[in-house]
Design a protein around this motif. Structure first.
Motif, PDB file in Angstrom:
ATOM      1  N   TYR A 154     -11.941  -0.442   6.804  1.00  0.00           N
ATOM      2  CA  TYR A 154     -10.673  -0.688   6.118  1.00  0.00           C
ATOM      3  C   TYR A 154     -10.376   0.502   5.207  1.00  0.00           C
ATOM      4  CZ  TYR A 154     -11.480  -5.615   7.386  1.00  0.00           C
ATOM      5  OH  TYR A 154     -11.720  -6.783   8.064  1.00  0.00           O
ATOM      6  N   TRP A 155      -9.121   0.885   5.117  1.00  0.00           N
ATOM      7  CA  TRP A 155      -8.741   1.945   4.182  1.00  0.00           C
ATOM      8  C   TRP A 155      -7.253   1.847   3.854  1.00  0.00           C
ATOM      9  CZ3 TRP A 155      -8.840   2.541   9.379  1.00  0.00           C
ATOM     10  CH2 TRP A 155      -7.790   3.238   9.995  1.00  0.00           C
ATOM     11  N   ILE A 156      -6.866   2.552   2.800  1.00  0.00           N
ATOM     12  CA  ILE A 156      -5.463   2.612   2.406  1.00  0.00           C
ATOM     13  C   ILE A 156      -4.896   3.941   2.864  1.00  0.00           C
ATOM     14  CG2 ILE A 156      -3.813   2.627   0.505  1.00  0.00           C
ATOM     15  CD1 ILE A 156      -5.147  -0.075   0.919  1.00  0.00           C
ATOM     16  N   GLU A 157      -3.811   3.862   3.593  1.00  0.00           N
ATOM     17  CA  GLU A 157      -3.136   5.067   4.067  1.00  0.00           C
ATOM     18  C   GLU A 157      -1.949   5.333   3.157  1.00  0.00           C
ATOM     19  OE1 GLU A 157      -0.549   5.354   7.827  1.00  0.00           O
ATOM     20  OE2 GLU A 157      -2.562   5.884   8.488  1.00  0.00           O
ATOM     21  N   SER A 158      -2.030   6.414   2.424  1.00  0.00           N
ATOM     22  CA  SER A 158      -0.939   6.769   1.514  1.00  0.00           C
ATOM     23  C   SER A 158      -0.153   7.922   2.103  1.00  0.00           C
ATOM     24  CB  SER A 158      -1.481   7.179   0.143  1.00  0.00           C
ATOM     25  OG  SER A 158      -2.142   6.101  -0.472  1.00  0.00           O
ATOM     26  N   SER A 159       1.140   7.880   1.922  1.00  0.00           N
ATOM     27  CA  SER A 159       1.994   8.937   2.434  1.00  0.00           C
ATOM     28  C   SER A 159       2.338   9.901   1.309  1.00  0.00           C
ATOM     29  CB  SER A 159       3.275   8.351   3.027  1.00  0.00           C
ATOM     30  OG  SER A 159       2.969   7.602   4.185  1.00  0.00           O
ATOM     31  N   LEU A 190       2.231  -2.989   3.197  1.00  0.00           N
ATOM     32  CA  LEU A 190       2.153  -2.272   1.930  1.00  0.00           C
ATOM     33  C   LEU A 190       1.388  -3.108   0.915  1.00  0.00           C
ATOM     34  CD1 LEU A 190       3.112   0.139   0.138  1.00  0.00           C
ATOM     35  CD2 LEU A 190       5.071  -1.284  -0.488  1.00  0.00           C
ATOM     36  N   VAL A 191       0.408  -2.477   0.267  1.00  0.00           N
ATOM     37  CA  VAL A 191      -0.357  -3.142  -0.785  1.00  0.00           C
ATOM     38  C   VAL A 191      -0.318  -2.257  -2.033  1.00  0.00           C
ATOM     39  CG1 VAL A 191      -1.878  -4.480   0.715  1.00  0.00           C
ATOM     40  CG2 VAL A 191      -2.486  -2.132   0.133  1.00  0.00           C
ATOM     41  N   VAL A 192      -0.546  -2.871  -3.176  1.00  0.00           N
ATOM     42  CA  VAL A 192      -0.471  -2.142  -4.441  1.00  0.00           C
ATOM     43  C   VAL A 192      -1.737  -2.399  -5.244  1.00  0.00           C
ATOM     44  CG1 VAL A 192       2.051  -2.235  -4.506  1.00  0.00           C
ATOM     45  CG2 VAL A 192       0.730  -4.068  -5.561  1.00  0.00           C
ATOM     46  N   PRO A 193      -2.040  -1.534  -6.213  1.00  0.00           N
ATOM     47  CA  PRO A 193      -3.245  -1.727  -7.025  1.00  0.00           C
ATOM     48  C   PRO A 193      -3.336  -3.133  -7.608  1.00  0.00           C
ATOM     49  CG  PRO A 193      -2.325   0.429  -7.467  1.00  0.00           C
ATOM     50  CD  PRO A 193      -1.343  -0.273  -6.570  1.00  0.00           C
ATOM     51  N   GLY A 194      -4.530  -3.727  -7.471  1.00  0.00           N
ATOM     52  CA  GLY A 194      -4.757  -5.081  -7.967  1.00  0.00           C
ATOM     53  C   GLY A 194      -4.755  -6.131  -6.884  1.00  0.00           C
ATOM     54  N   VAL A 253      -7.379  -3.309  -4.143  1.00  0.00           N
ATOM     55  CA  VAL A 253      -6.646  -2.069  -3.906  1.00  0.00           C
ATOM     56  C   VAL A 253      -6.571  -1.266  -5.207  1.00  0.00           C
ATOM     57  CG1 VAL A 253      -4.394  -1.120  -3.228  1.00  0.00           C
ATOM     58  CG2 VAL A 253      -5.282  -3.163  -2.090  1.00  0.00           C
ATOM     59  N   VAL A 254      -6.852   0.034  -5.124  1.00  0.00           N
ATOM     60  CA  VAL A 254      -6.742   0.895  -6.307  1.00  0.00           C
ATOM     61  C   VAL A 254      -5.680   1.982  -6.119  1.00  0.00           C
ATOM     62  CG1 VAL A 254      -9.096   0.492  -7.103  1.00  0.00           C
ATOM     63  CG2 VAL A 254      -8.656   2.361  -5.507  1.00  0.00           C
ATOM     64  N   LYS A 255      -5.105   2.066  -4.920  1.00  0.00           N
ATOM     65  CA  LYS A 255      -4.066   3.060  -4.664  1.00  0.00           C
ATOM     66  C   LYS A 255      -3.037   2.454  -3.723  1.00  0.00           C
ATOM     67  CE  LYS A 255      -5.010   6.459  -1.868  1.00  0.00           C
ATOM     68  NZ  LYS A 255      -5.585   7.695  -1.302  1.00  0.00           N
ATOM     69  N   ALA A 256      -1.772   2.543  -4.084  1.00  0.00           N
ATOM     70  CA  ALA A 256      -0.715   1.952  -3.263  1.00  0.00           C
ATOM     71  C   ALA A 256      -0.632   2.634  -1.907  1.00  0.00           C
ATOM     72  CB  ALA A 256       0.627   2.054  -3.981  1.00  0.00           C
ATOM     73  N   GLY A 257      -0.333   1.856  -0.885  1.00  0.00           N
ATOM     74  CA  GLY A 257      -0.198   2.398   0.463  1.00  0.00           C
ATOM     75  C   GLY A 257      -0.257   1.279   1.488  1.00  0.00           C
TER      76      GLY A 257
END
Length: 235
Positions: A58-63, A11-15, A44-48
């Motif tokens: 690379y990408w952020i997977e948000s649920s 899990l990563v968060v914005p910043g 990161v600009v969107k949590a996921g």
């Protein structure tokens, strides 16, 4: 430094800074949703969950529980109303979708399908614009039924859209790969956050559904271990 391996599948968060491009001068990387390049770093600009696929994406997977209809998506819908020209279908979106009675392979006025309210349908979004009801079809791009149509028996459960995307990813995610080695079962995954499983034995349906539901927050290695433990209990 390259990619920080500790961030992959976490899990990563914005910043959060997840990549240092200054040490990756000979590499071309692809950034998906939720990430932004800022000079020599990727933040990161969107949590996921930070995901990585070889060789370089690379990408952020948000649920998300709520689904935003997108043309081309395969979805699991539930018939909620029948009209002369179409079925109205709940696809977990902001508005009901409609499925024309002729949107089936070989569909004519003489062979209109008779779906009762509550019928579960695997279907495809062919039109989606803000403010209007999305349009569905039970044919692929070539006009064939393919895997689309009503789903009978089995068990359907709600999931996040992130879990749906993981289940449809390539290569096959570890939870489905592990289950497939020991269990004979059918699965239909809707990108709208619904999953349907079916098998000859009810115990197999329950095991597969539980494994899939438990897999969302696990890393690939953890998924593999979890499936092996579940299968060991029934063997």
């Amino acid at each position: 430094m390259g990619s920080k391996p500790c961030f992959i599948d976490k899990l990563v968060v914005p910043g959060d800074v997840v990549l240092d491009l200054s040490s990756m001068t000979n590499q071309t990387i692809k950034l998906g949703g939720g990430l932004q390049q800022d000079h020599d770093t990727v933040t990161v600009v969107k949590a996921g969950i930070l995901r990585f696929s070889k060789p370089n994406k690379y990408w952020i997977e948000s649920s998300h529980k709520r689904y935003i209809p997108t043309v081309g998506d395969a979805v699991l819908g539930i018939v909620v109303d029948k009209r002369a020209d179409s079925f109205y279908v709940d696809i977990k979106g902001p508005m009901m979708a409609f499925l024309p009675v002729l949107a089936f392979e070989g569909g004519t006025r003489r062979n209109i399908p008779k779906f009762e309210v509550g019928t579960l349908i695997y279907t495809r979004i062919v039109k989606a614009n803000p403010g209007i009801n999305p349009e569905l079809s039970c044919m692929d791009a070539s006009g064939k039924a393919a895997e689309f149509g009503p789903l009978k028996d089995g068990y359907m459960f709600e999931s996040s859209t992130g879990l749906s995307r993981m289940l449809l990813s390539t290569p096959t995610c570890p939870v489905l790969e592990g289950l497939g080695k020991k269990l004979a079962f059918e699965i239909a995954v809707g990108l709208n956050g619904r999953v349907w499983v079916n098998a000859e034995h009810k115990s197999s349906i329950i095991l597969a559904a539980n494994a899939i539901m438990n897999s969302e927050s696990l890393t690939p290695v953890q998924q593999k271990i979890m499936v092996e433990r579940l299968l060991d209990r029934v063997n």
